[in-house]
Structures are given as C-alpha cells and as structure tokens.
Enzyme design. Structure first.
Site, PDB file in Angstrom:
ATOM      1  N   ASP A  86       0.922  -1.389   0.148  1.00 12.95           N
ATOM      2  CA  ASP A  86      -0.355   0.144  -0.188  1.00 12.95           C
ATOM      3  C   ASP A  86       1.134   1.011   0.258  1.00 12.95           C
ATOM      4  O   ASP A  86       1.866   1.203   0.528  1.00 12.95           O
ATOM      5  CB  ASP A  86      -0.524   0.214   1.186  1.00 12.95           C
TER       6      ASP A  86
HETATM    7  N1  URA Z   1      -1.330  -6.104   3.904  1.00 12.44           N
HETATM    8  C1  URA Z   1      -2.597  -5.151   4.007  1.00 12.44           C
HETATM    9  O1  URA Z   1      -2.846  -4.140   4.202  1.00 12.44           O
HETATM   10  N2  URA Z   1      -1.155  -3.480   3.282  1.00 12.44           N
HETATM   11  C2  URA Z   1       0.171  -4.000   2.754  1.00 12.44           C
HETATM   12  O2  URA Z   1       0.656  -3.249   1.890  1.00 12.44           O
HETATM   13  C3  URA Z   1       0.575  -5.380   2.297  1.00 12.44           C
HETATM   14  C4  URA Z   1       0.080  -6.624   3.215  1.00 12.44           C
END
Ligand code: URA
Length: 224
Positions: free
Chosen positions: A94
């Site tokens: 993310d």
């Molecule tokens: N899980 C999440 O919620 N976000 C990420 O970036 C990676 C794993």
C-alpha cells in the site's frame, strides 16, 4: 540498452563513447556506463527496494509518486529479446506501507513468488492504534474471516512485540490483508512495514528510497 540514452551520448561501452544504438556487443560480462554510472550486463535484473511511505507500486500512480521513479532508467527500461521492458514489482505494498519490495524482469520469478502454492512467508512489523492483547494474537493465529472470502485466513506466525506492536507472518497476499486481519480482531493498523520475504531480510543499511541488486545468496534465501 535504451536507444535514446545511447543516441544522446550518455553511454560508454568498455571505456569508449557509444552513440550507435544498433552496435552489437558480446553481452556476457559487458561493462558499460550510463550517465557516468558503471553497470555490468545482467541477463535478468533482480533488485530490492526499501519502499518509502507515500509511494505507489503502480506504473501509473493516481495520487503519490510511483516507486518506479526511485529506479534508474536502465532498470525501468530493459531490453528483453528486442522489446524494451522494465522491472516490475513482485506484488504490491500500500502507499503508506514501507519496507522490502522485490522487483525483477523475470516473469517466471514473479509468478513463483506470487503464487499461493509456494507459500513464501512475508513478515510484517505492525504498529496498532490500540494495545495488543493475547486474545487478538490467538485469533490471528486461529484464522479470521474477511469480507471477500468465507474461508478463514490465518497468520503463519504472530507475536506482540510491544504494547501497540505486532510481528505478523503471512504466506498469502490478499488485498490489504494485514490491515483487514487486524481490523477483524478489533484493532487498527497505524504503521505497516515489511521486514522480510522468505529468508531475505531488509538490510538495515538500505535507507528508505534506496535500492540494490540481489546477489546469488539473496536469491538463494528467497528459494529457501
Ligand atoms: N497488507 C496490507 O494491508 N497492506 C500492505 O501493504 C501489505 C500487506
């Protein structure tokens, strides 16, 4: 080699300027420079990036700068059998997640690392809004149901590492999986950092935004 860089005189090959984009060289062990930076030819590129917060793992980002802007042009645009194609992220993090991200132009490697059948463990350091309790840890280990699948997803390992901190290991990579799992047990992710993929840890001296090549022992650690 990107023909534009060659034609603009940015490239030297074996110590000599090369402006002929059609010039041919024996690729094995070829040493060249692009804008003064030395390179050695590699048939396939495998790199790790310390992804900083506020970057998107997309070639066409919507809000934040793309992680690809952190890589030099020869990695973003690599020639593969006549076509020019750059490295791609192995899965996505993310925009607000930091940590270890792999990139390569080896499609088979991306497929193997991303395939749920291979169960490559990924370790996340999680900062939470509320204190972590033993019941939350146990529920993450036992499995929680997320809204898009009736089958529970469970952490391969999970332990509190502080009052508001968890270390969580996952072997699959569903959308926002850590955030959704932590929300499912009544807490909330405030900070998320990926510290390890397989046996490969993010090196402590690789600062956010920096990248480096994976060497043979790194690739071995990913296979282990
Ligand atoms: N899980 C999440 O919620 N976000 C990420 O970036 C990676 C794993």
């Amino acid at each position: 080699m990107c023909s534009g860089l060659v034609q603009q005189g940015f490239v030297t090959v074996q110590g000599h300027s090369c402006t002929d984009a059609l010039a041919e060289f024996e690729p094995e062990g070829l040493a060249y420079t692009v804008q003064g930076v030395p390179w050695v030819y590699q048939a396939k590129a495998y790199v790790m990036l310390h992804k900083p917060a506020g970057t998107e793992c997309s070639q066409k980002p919507s809000t934040y700068p793309s992680i690809y802007t952190l890589l030099p042009p020869p990695l973003r645009q690599r020639p593969t059998k006549g076509a020019v194609q750059g490295v791609q992220a192995v899965g996505r993090l993310d925009q607000d997640t930091t940590g270890l991200l792999l990139l390569t132009d080896d499609g088979a490697f991306i497929h193997r690392m991303a395939s749920p059948r291979h169960h490559v463990p990924k370790v996340y350091e999680v900062g939470t809004k509320h204190p972590v309790d033993a019941r939350q840890v146990q529920r993450l280990l036992d499995g929680v149901v997320l809204d898009d699948d009736p089958k529970p997803v469970r952490a391969a390992a999970c332990a509190a590492t502080g009052e508001c901190a968890l270390r969580l290991t996952l072997t699959e990579g569903k959308y926002h999986q850590v955030k959704r799992m932590v929300a499912a047990v009544g807490n909330r992710v405030e900070v998320l950092h990926r510290s390890r993929i397989g046996s490969l840890a993010l090196p402590p001296d690789l600062a956010p935004g920096q990248w480096r090549w994976l060497d043979a022992s790194d690739l071995q650690a990913l296979r282990a």
